[in-house]
Design a protein around this motif. Structure first.
Motif, mmCIF file in Angstrom:
data_model
loop_
_atom_site.group_PDB
_atom_site.id
_atom_site.type_symbol
_atom_site.label_atom_id
_atom_site.label_comp_id
_atom_site.label_asym_id
_atom_site.label_seq_id
_atom_site.Cartn_x
_atom_site.Cartn_y
_atom_site.Cartn_z
ATOM 1 N N VAL A 43 0.841 -1.207 0.000
ATOM 2 C CA VAL A 43 0.000 0.000 0.000
ATOM 3 C C VAL A 43 0.873 1.253 0.000
ATOM 4 O O VAL A 43 0.595 2.230 -0.712
ATOM 5 C CB VAL A 43 -0.949 0.002 1.217
ATOM 6 N N ILE A 44 1.952 1.234 0.774
ATOM 7 C CA ILE A 44 2.872 2.379 0.811
ATOM 8 C C ILE A 44 3.519 2.583 -0.562
ATOM 9 O O ILE A 44 3.631 3.716 -1.054
ATOM 10 C CB ILE A 44 3.950 2.178 1.894
ATOM 11 N N GLY A 50 2.648 4.331 -7.514
ATOM 12 C CA GLY A 50 1.518 3.955 -8.355
ATOM 13 C C GLY A 50 1.501 2.446 -8.562
ATOM 14 O O GLY A 50 2.242 1.706 -7.920
ATOM 15 N N THR A 51 0.657 1.987 -9.475
ATOM 16 C CA THR A 51 0.535 0.546 -9.678
ATOM 17 C C THR A 51 0.262 0.222 -11.141
ATOM 18 O O THR A 51 -0.093 1.107 -11.933
ATOM 19 C CB THR A 51 -0.602 -0.031 -8.806
ATOM 20 N N PHE A 57 -1.692 -5.912 -13.885
ATOM 21 C CA PHE A 57 -2.061 -5.954 -12.468
ATOM 22 C C PHE A 57 -2.434 -7.374 -12.059
ATOM 23 O O PHE A 57 -1.957 -7.892 -11.043
ATOM 24 C CB PHE A 57 -3.237 -5.004 -12.211
ATOM 25 N N TRP A 58 -3.265 -8.037 -12.850
ATOM 26 C CA TRP A 58 -3.779 -9.342 -12.463
ATOM 27 C C TRP A 58 -2.746 -10.452 -12.585
ATOM 28 O O TRP A 58 -2.751 -11.404 -11.792
ATOM 29 C CB TRP A 58 -5.036 -9.664 -13.267
ATOM 30 N N TRP A 59 -1.842 -10.331 -13.556
ATOM 31 C CA TRP A 59 -0.757 -11.311 -13.630
ATOM 32 C C TRP A 59 0.164 -11.193 -12.414
ATOM 33 O O TRP A 59 0.597 -12.200 -11.851
ATOM 34 C CB TRP A 59 0.045 -11.138 -14.918
ATOM 35 N N LEU A 179 4.642 -3.168 -10.171
ATOM 36 C CA LEU A 179 4.173 -4.531 -9.924
ATOM 37 C C LEU A 179 4.129 -4.877 -8.437
ATOM 38 O O LEU A 179 3.484 -5.855 -8.049
ATOM 39 C CB LEU A 179 5.085 -5.530 -10.641
ATOM 40 N N LEU A 180 4.796 -4.068 -7.626
ATOM 41 C CA LEU A 180 4.911 -4.403 -6.210
ATOM 42 C C LEU A 180 3.554 -4.475 -5.511
ATOM 43 O O LEU A 180 3.288 -5.417 -4.768
ATOM 44 C CB LEU A 180 5.803 -3.388 -5.493
ATOM 45 N N PHE A 181 2.704 -3.479 -5.728
ATOM 46 C CA PHE A 181 1.426 -3.481 -5.021
ATOM 47 C C PHE A 181 0.573 -4.701 -5.369
ATOM 48 O O PHE A 181 0.090 -5.401 -4.449
ATOM 49 C CB PHE A 181 0.645 -2.190 -5.285
#
Length: 286
Positions: A43-44, A50-51, A57-59, A179-181
């Motif tokens: 979240v941080i 950003g994301t 995102f889903w992969w 990709l982290l989030f």
């Protein structure tokens, strides 16, 4: 600077098994804490960097969820064969599997000499894993049976680690920080599902589940450091340094957790550890 950054995941990934063992709790507690802590870091990172969006995102989310399955398997193995046996075996399985996926799916090691050197590297890793699993006969059949149970958990669940390593490679156009989030979120959701299946949610109310959150925070910070280390020092150099985590965790298991080994077992373990590290280093430069 990149080399120094790479030391963070080398140490961070290495101390995670030690923290899990020291904090205690069941594998369900440990994987929930790992997911919870990872989600906090995620979240941080979302707020700062950003994301990813869409399929990216889903992969990444799927990669994280599968990683949590693999990590849960590792926690179970700690209870069966200890940290000093689990970590070298788990690392060896990860190196071999990730290398083969790279060759077969992503066309890596496409030069003739690369395949020969890579084959030698994988052989060294396999021999190293076998050496770390050796037990003295005087310990009886119980030690061998424990290793068998540990392998029965580690081998199938390591698929999750392979997926976590391979899926982001298919998303080269997406920044690692983006990709982290979704990865951390996937880890948390995977941990929740694991706990619902294993404990019907009872572990959510146990204090050990929340105390183990430190593991996820360490993992998240280590993963972020690896991204920046790879950018600065290169993927190969960063990967090699990060593989030293198996040395940290194995030696920590011996000298901090005081897991017992006979002098003969100690020699085989240290020799196997050295072969795993050498094989890992070789694969990084192909």
């Amino acid at each position: 600077m990149g080399v120094l950054l790479a030391l963070i995941p080398a140490i961070g990934y290495g101390v995670q098994p030690l923290i899990a063992t020291k904090v205690g709790g069941s594998p369900s507690n440990q994987i929930f804490g790992t997911g919870f802590g990872a989600a906090i870091v995620g979240v941080i990172m979302w707020a700062i960097f950003g994301t990813a969006s869409g399929s990216g995102f889903w992969w990444a989310f799927l990669a994280g969820a599968l990683w949590s399955l693999a990590q849960a398997g590792q926690y179970v193995a700690f209870t069966q064969i200890g940290v000093t046996r689990t970590m070298p075996i788990s690392t060896g399985l990860q190196v071999v599997g990730t290398s083969l996926i790279g060759i077969l799916i992503f066309g890596e090691w496409n030069k003739s000499y690369s395949k020969w050197v890579g084959a030698i590297a994988i052989l060294l890793v396999v021999i190293g894993v076998a050496l770390t699993a050796i037990t003295d006969k005087k310990e009886g059949n119980s030690a061998s049976a424990s290793i068998g149970r540990g392998l029965a958990v580690l081998v199938p669940t390591t698929i999750g680690y392979w997926a976590y390593s391979a899926l982001p490679k298919a998303l080269d156009s997406v920044s690692g920080t983006h990709l982290l989030f979704p990865e951390m979120l996937g880890i948390f959701v995977g941990a929740i599902i694991y706990n619902l299946v294993r404990t019907k949610g009872k572990s959510f109310a146990q204090k050990e589940s929340w105390q183990n959150g430190i593991i996820g925070i360490v993992f998240g910070i280590s993963s972020l450091a690896y991204i920046f280390a790879a950018k600065d020092a290169g993927v190969a150099t960063s990967f090699v340094i990060t593989q030293m985590n198996v040395v940290v965790s194995t030696l920590g298991g011996l000298f901090i957790l005081h897991e017992s080994k006979t002098p003969r077992e100690m020699k085989f373990t240290l020799s196997g550890l050295a072969l795993i590290v050498v094989g890992s280093v070789m694969t990084a430069f192909l």
